[in-house]
Design an enzyme around this catalytic site. Structure first.
Site, PDB file in Angstrom:
ATOM      1  N   ASP A 168      50.702  51.683  51.518  1.00  0.00           N
ATOM      2  CA  ASP A 168      49.294  51.299  51.511  1.00  0.00           C
ATOM      3  C   ASP A 168      48.728  51.139  52.924  1.00  0.00           C
ATOM      4  O   ASP A 168      47.805  50.374  53.135  1.00  0.00           O
ATOM      5  CB  ASP A 168      49.139  49.988  50.717  1.00  0.00           C
ATOM      6  CG  ASP A 168      47.702  49.726  50.321  1.00  0.00           C
ATOM      7  OD1 ASP A 168      46.934  50.693  50.210  1.00  0.00           O
ATOM      8  OD2 ASP A 168      47.338  48.551  50.138  1.00  0.00           O
ATOM      9  N   CYS A 183      43.634  52.761  23.025  1.00  0.00           N
ATOM     10  CA  CYS A 183      43.416  51.418  23.597  1.00  0.00           C
ATOM     11  C   CYS A 183      42.354  51.450  24.694  1.00  0.00           C
ATOM     12  O   CYS A 183      42.366  52.323  25.571  1.00  0.00           O
ATOM     13  CB  CYS A 183      44.726  50.879  24.158  1.00  0.00           C
ATOM     14  SG  CYS A 183      44.589  49.238  24.924  1.00  0.00           S
ATOM     15  N   CYS A 213      33.537  46.914  41.223  1.00  0.00           N
ATOM     16  CA  CYS A 213      34.864  46.321  40.982  1.00  0.00           C
ATOM     17  C   CYS A 213      34.998  45.001  41.735  1.00  0.00           C
ATOM     18  O   CYS A 213      34.727  44.920  42.935  1.00  0.00           O
ATOM     19  CB  CYS A 213      35.948  47.299  41.436  1.00  0.00           C
ATOM     20  SG  CYS A 213      37.619  46.637  41.339  1.00  0.00           S
ATOM     21  N   CYS A 237      41.987  43.655  34.272  1.00  0.00           N
ATOM     22  CA  CYS A 237      42.363  44.909  33.614  1.00  0.00           C
ATOM     23  C   CYS A 237      43.872  45.113  33.597  1.00  0.00           C
ATOM     24  O   CYS A 237      44.404  45.804  32.723  1.00  0.00           O
ATOM     25  CB  CYS A 237      41.650  46.099  34.252  1.00  0.00           C
ATOM     26  SG  CYS A 237      42.078  46.417  35.975  1.00  0.00           S
TER      27      CYS A 237
END
Length: 326
Positions: A114, A171, A194, A224
């Protein structure tokens, strides 16, 4: 772990172009500035023949959604409640890399966690670790949602794994729970809505329409991830350094709002939270105070209406106005 080729996702450049063209990356200019490398790992390091993707779980030992029912407390994303994962994962990647070179001294490696223009999630899916769910995060049958990704690029030509297959079915739990409706469609994310982006990456005031939806989330958002049914199969985290510090499980908003720069740095030393700085963090805390419906916090907010940082002062004025409506 899983292995794929650097060019395993030839469709990525077009998808990234579309994403940026729509402005969904918000203020994350670095995403646009390094698009060529981000979209094509082979361009990042042309000599690489294989990408080893590794996952390390940080599955929480508590319900991350429970804190949302305590409006006088701040909700900090699970991954940020302890040591900065960048440091831990990178050291482990280097250890694996050294082992690889011991096996073949001709091998060359580069490790990423990252910190470079690498699209870890698509690479992780191509390496068979899982699939990108409707919330765009990577999840797996045996990993659930809670894991960090690291990548080792190498000049070794290693046998590749079968890519992960999407298994979300019908889903929509992750889409339905999003407080700000940040998903324009399944498998699409608009970062500008977000909460993780708004509380971490976004500089300056948050749009008025979005502030109430932040609730008491002051750094990141786990909604989420937390509702994904695949988490019932998730492995237990074994690394003690990923366990949430007790003082960060349910910190009081009043105490967080009182942090000056030195005390902020001390409290979040070694934590990813430190990266956003005191001003942006206290801005988030004030939005949470404004959403708390707790009149006892009005003086805390009022004290910050004259803060040296105008964004903090603006958030404080908003919080006072919200609490005066009670």
């Amino acid at each position: 772990m899983g292995i794929c080729r650097p060019d395993a996702n030839p469709h990525l450049p077009d998808l990234l172009d579309q994403y940026v063209a729509k402005g969904r990356h918000g203020q994350m200019a670095w995403m646009q500035e390094r698009m060529q490398w981000r979209a094509d790992p082979a361009a990042l390091w042309p000599d690489a023949k294989s990408v080893i993707m590794l996952a390390e779980v940080y599955t929480p030992d508590h319900d991350p959604l429970a804190i949302l029912q305590r409006p006088d407390r701040g909700a900090i994303s699970v991954y940020a409640g302890q040591k900065d994962y960048h440091d831990i994962v990178k050291k482990r990647l280097k250890r694996v890399g050294r082992w690889l070179i011991e096996q073949d001294p001709e091998a060359q490696i580069k490790v990423f966690v990252d910190t470079a223009p690498v699209m870890e999630k698509p690479l992780g899916a191509s390496a068979g670790l899982g699939w990108q769910g409707k919330h765009t995060n990577l999840l797996g049958r045996d990993l659930g949602s809670w894991f960090f990704l690291g990548a080792i690029f190498t000049t070794l030509e290693l046998p590749i794994d079968e890519p992960g297959q999407e298994q979300c079915g019908s889903c929509t739990a992750c889409l339905d729970i999003c407080p700000t409706k940040a998903f324009p469609a399944p498998f699409q994310l608009d970062a500008r809505r977000c909460i993780s982006y708004l509380t971490i990456e976004h500089k300056g005031p948050v749009d008025l329409e979005l502030r109430p939806a932040l609730g008491n989330r002051i750094y990141g958002c786990d909604d989420c991830l937390a509702v994904c049914p695949w988490n019932k199969f998730a492995q237990t985290a074994s690394e003690a350094r990923y366990k949430t510090r007790d003082e960060l499980r349910a910190p009081r908003l009043a105490e967080l709002a009182a942090l000056d720069d030195p005390s902020f740095r001390t409290m979040f030393s070694g934590s990813p939270v430190k990266r956003v700085g005191r001003d942006r963090f206290v801005r988030n805390v004030l939005y949470a105070i404004g959403n708390s419906a707790d009149a006892s916090l009005i003086e805390t907010a009022r004290d910050l209406t004259r803060d040296a940082d105008e964004t903090v002062a603006d958030a404080a004025r908003w919080a006072v106005a919200q609490l005066e409506l009670l």
